[in-house]
Design a protein around this motif. Sequence first.
Motif, PDB file in Angstrom:
ATOM      1  N   ARG A  41      24.466  -2.022 -24.218  1.00 36.99           N
ATOM      2  CA  ARG A  41      23.475  -1.418 -25.117  1.00 36.99           C
ATOM      3  C   ARG A  41      22.189  -1.112 -24.363  1.00 36.99           C
ATOM      4  O   ARG A  41      21.776  -1.872 -23.507  1.00 36.99           O
ATOM      5  CB  ARG A  41      23.152  -2.367 -26.259  1.00 36.99           C
ATOM      6  CG  ARG A  41      24.326  -2.738 -27.122  1.00 36.99           C
ATOM      7  CD  ARG A  41      23.885  -3.647 -28.262  1.00 36.99           C
ATOM      8  NE  ARG A  41      23.086  -2.932 -29.235  1.00 36.99           N
ATOM      9  CZ  ARG A  41      23.590  -2.289 -30.290  1.00 36.99           C
ATOM     10  NH1 ARG A  41      24.876  -2.284 -30.486  1.00 36.99           N
ATOM     11  NH2 ARG A  41      22.809  -1.670 -31.139  1.00 36.99           N
ATOM     12  N   VAL A 101      28.680  -9.483 -13.047  1.00 35.27           N
ATOM     13  CA  VAL A 101      29.526  -8.674 -13.925  1.00 35.27           C
ATOM     14  C   VAL A 101      30.380  -7.818 -13.005  1.00 35.27           C
ATOM     15  O   VAL A 101      29.863  -7.203 -12.070  1.00 35.27           O
ATOM     16  CB  VAL A 101      28.681  -7.775 -14.860  1.00 35.27           C
ATOM     17  CG1 VAL A 101      29.558  -6.873 -15.679  1.00 35.27           C
ATOM     18  CG2 VAL A 101      27.786  -8.618 -15.753  1.00 35.27           C
ATOM     19  N   ASP A 149      21.510  -3.694 -21.562  1.00 27.26           N
ATOM     20  CA  ASP A 149      21.879  -5.054 -21.958  1.00 27.26           C
ATOM     21  C   ASP A 149      23.371  -5.239 -21.725  1.00 27.26           C
ATOM     22  O   ASP A 149      24.188  -4.597 -22.379  1.00 27.26           O
ATOM     23  CB  ASP A 149      21.530  -5.272 -23.428  1.00 27.26           C
ATOM     24  CG  ASP A 149      21.933  -6.644 -23.945  1.00 27.26           C
ATOM     25  OD1 ASP A 149      22.422  -7.482 -23.155  1.00 27.26           O
ATOM     26  OD2 ASP A 149      21.760  -6.880 -25.154  1.00 27.26           O
ATOM     27  N   THR A 199      24.813  -8.305 -21.964  1.00 30.67           N
ATOM     28  CA  THR A 199      25.167  -9.605 -22.521  1.00 30.67           C
ATOM     29  C   THR A 199      26.627  -9.613 -22.937  1.00 30.67           C
ATOM     30  O   THR A 199      27.347 -10.579 -22.717  1.00 30.67           O
ATOM     31  CB  THR A 199      24.257  -9.940 -23.729  1.00 30.67           C
ATOM     32  OG1 THR A 199      22.903  -9.864 -23.310  1.00 30.67           O
ATOM     33  CG2 THR A 199      24.548 -11.320 -24.254  1.00 30.67           C
ATOM     34  N   ASP A 200      27.062  -8.516 -23.571  1.00 23.32           N
ATOM     35  CA  ASP A 200      28.473  -8.317 -23.894  1.00 23.32           C
ATOM     36  C   ASP A 200      28.941  -7.120 -23.071  1.00 23.32           C
ATOM     37  O   ASP A 200      28.720  -5.973 -23.466  1.00 23.32           O
ATOM     38  CB  ASP A 200      28.647  -8.043 -25.392  1.00 23.32           C
ATOM     39  CG  ASP A 200      30.101  -7.826 -25.799  1.00 23.32           C
ATOM     40  OD1 ASP A 200      30.985  -7.800 -24.903  1.00 23.32           O
ATOM     41  OD2 ASP A 200      30.355  -7.668 -26.997  1.00 23.32           O
ATOM     42  N   PRO A 201      29.561  -7.335 -21.909  1.00 21.79           N
ATOM     43  CA  PRO A 201      29.952  -6.226 -21.032  1.00 21.79           C
ATOM     44  C   PRO A 201      30.909  -5.225 -21.678  1.00 21.79           C
ATOM     45  O   PRO A 201      31.012  -4.099 -21.215  1.00 21.79           O
ATOM     46  CB  PRO A 201      30.634  -6.925 -19.848  1.00 21.79           C
ATOM     47  CG  PRO A 201      30.132  -8.323 -19.867  1.00 21.79           C
ATOM     48  CD  PRO A 201      29.879  -8.634 -21.313  1.00 21.79           C
ATOM     49  N   ASP A 202      31.578  -5.622 -22.753  1.00 27.15           N
ATOM     50  CA  ASP A 202      32.456  -4.676 -23.448  1.00 27.15           C
ATOM     51  C   ASP A 202      31.665  -3.711 -24.326  1.00 27.15           C
ATOM     52  O   ASP A 202      32.189  -2.676 -24.736  1.00 27.15           O
ATOM     53  CB  ASP A 202      33.477  -5.424 -24.309  1.00 27.15           C
ATOM     54  CG  ASP A 202      34.528  -6.111 -23.462  1.00 27.15           C
ATOM     55  OD1 ASP A 202      34.866  -5.569 -22.388  1.00 27.15           O
ATOM     56  OD2 ASP A 202      35.003  -7.188 -23.867  1.00 27.15           O
ATOM     57  N   LYS A 203      30.417  -4.049 -24.642  1.00 28.13           N
ATOM     58  CA  LYS A 203      29.574  -3.209 -25.490  1.00 28.13           C
ATOM     59  C   LYS A 203      28.159  -3.134 -24.922  1.00 28.13           C
ATOM     60  O   LYS A 203      27.216  -3.680 -25.485  1.00 28.13           O
ATOM     61  CB  LYS A 203      29.533  -3.770 -26.910  1.00 28.13           C
ATOM     62  CG  LYS A 203      30.874  -3.734 -27.598  1.00 28.13           C
ATOM     63  CD  LYS A 203      30.782  -4.307 -28.987  1.00 28.13           C
ATOM     64  CE  LYS A 203      32.165  -4.325 -29.616  1.00 28.13           C
ATOM     65  NZ  LYS A 203      32.183  -5.033 -30.885  1.00 28.13           N
ATOM     66  N   LYS A 206      32.971   2.264 -19.917  1.00 29.10           N
ATOM     67  CA  LYS A 206      32.527   1.644 -21.170  1.00 29.10           C
ATOM     68  C   LYS A 206      31.503   2.534 -21.849  1.00 29.10           C
ATOM     69  O   LYS A 206      30.608   3.091 -21.219  1.00 29.10           O
ATOM     70  CB  LYS A 206      31.893   0.269 -20.926  1.00 29.10           C
ATOM     71  CG  LYS A 206      32.839  -0.760 -20.385  1.00 29.10           C
ATOM     72  CD  LYS A 206      33.841  -1.184 -21.420  1.00 29.10           C
ATOM     73  CE  LYS A 206      34.699  -2.294 -20.835  1.00 29.10           C
ATOM     74  NZ  LYS A 206      35.870  -2.560 -21.572  1.00 29.10           N
TER      75      LYS A 206
END
Length: 106
Positions: free
Chosen positions: A93, A6, A85, A87-91, A14
């Motif tokens: 968690r 990433v 997490d 998994t979705d680097p834009d969000k 973010k």
Amino acid sequence: MTTREVHLELLLGKSVLDLTGKAIGRIEEVRAEQQGREWIVTEYLIGYAATLERLSAWTIGLKILHLLGAYKIHGSYRVPWDKLDLTDPDKPRLLCSLNDLKLLEP
């Protein structure tokens, strides 16, 4: 074990969501350790105090905040690498509750 890359520059700034989907702050800094020829992320710093850490301005920044009447910085966390997490680097968690995290202190 699967490794995934990433781009850290895309993670900075973010907003991080907790287990309930509430934003707890932004990723302001990433700490890593060198292991052999690679650098391994150990933790993410999130929140206002992390911004001071990122700018290497703890001492000056805290004195200015104290002059403005702020004596304690709330809501800054140290998140271990395995508790986020991506998994979705834009969000990003959290994978744990806020109570499981260490507060970021000078």
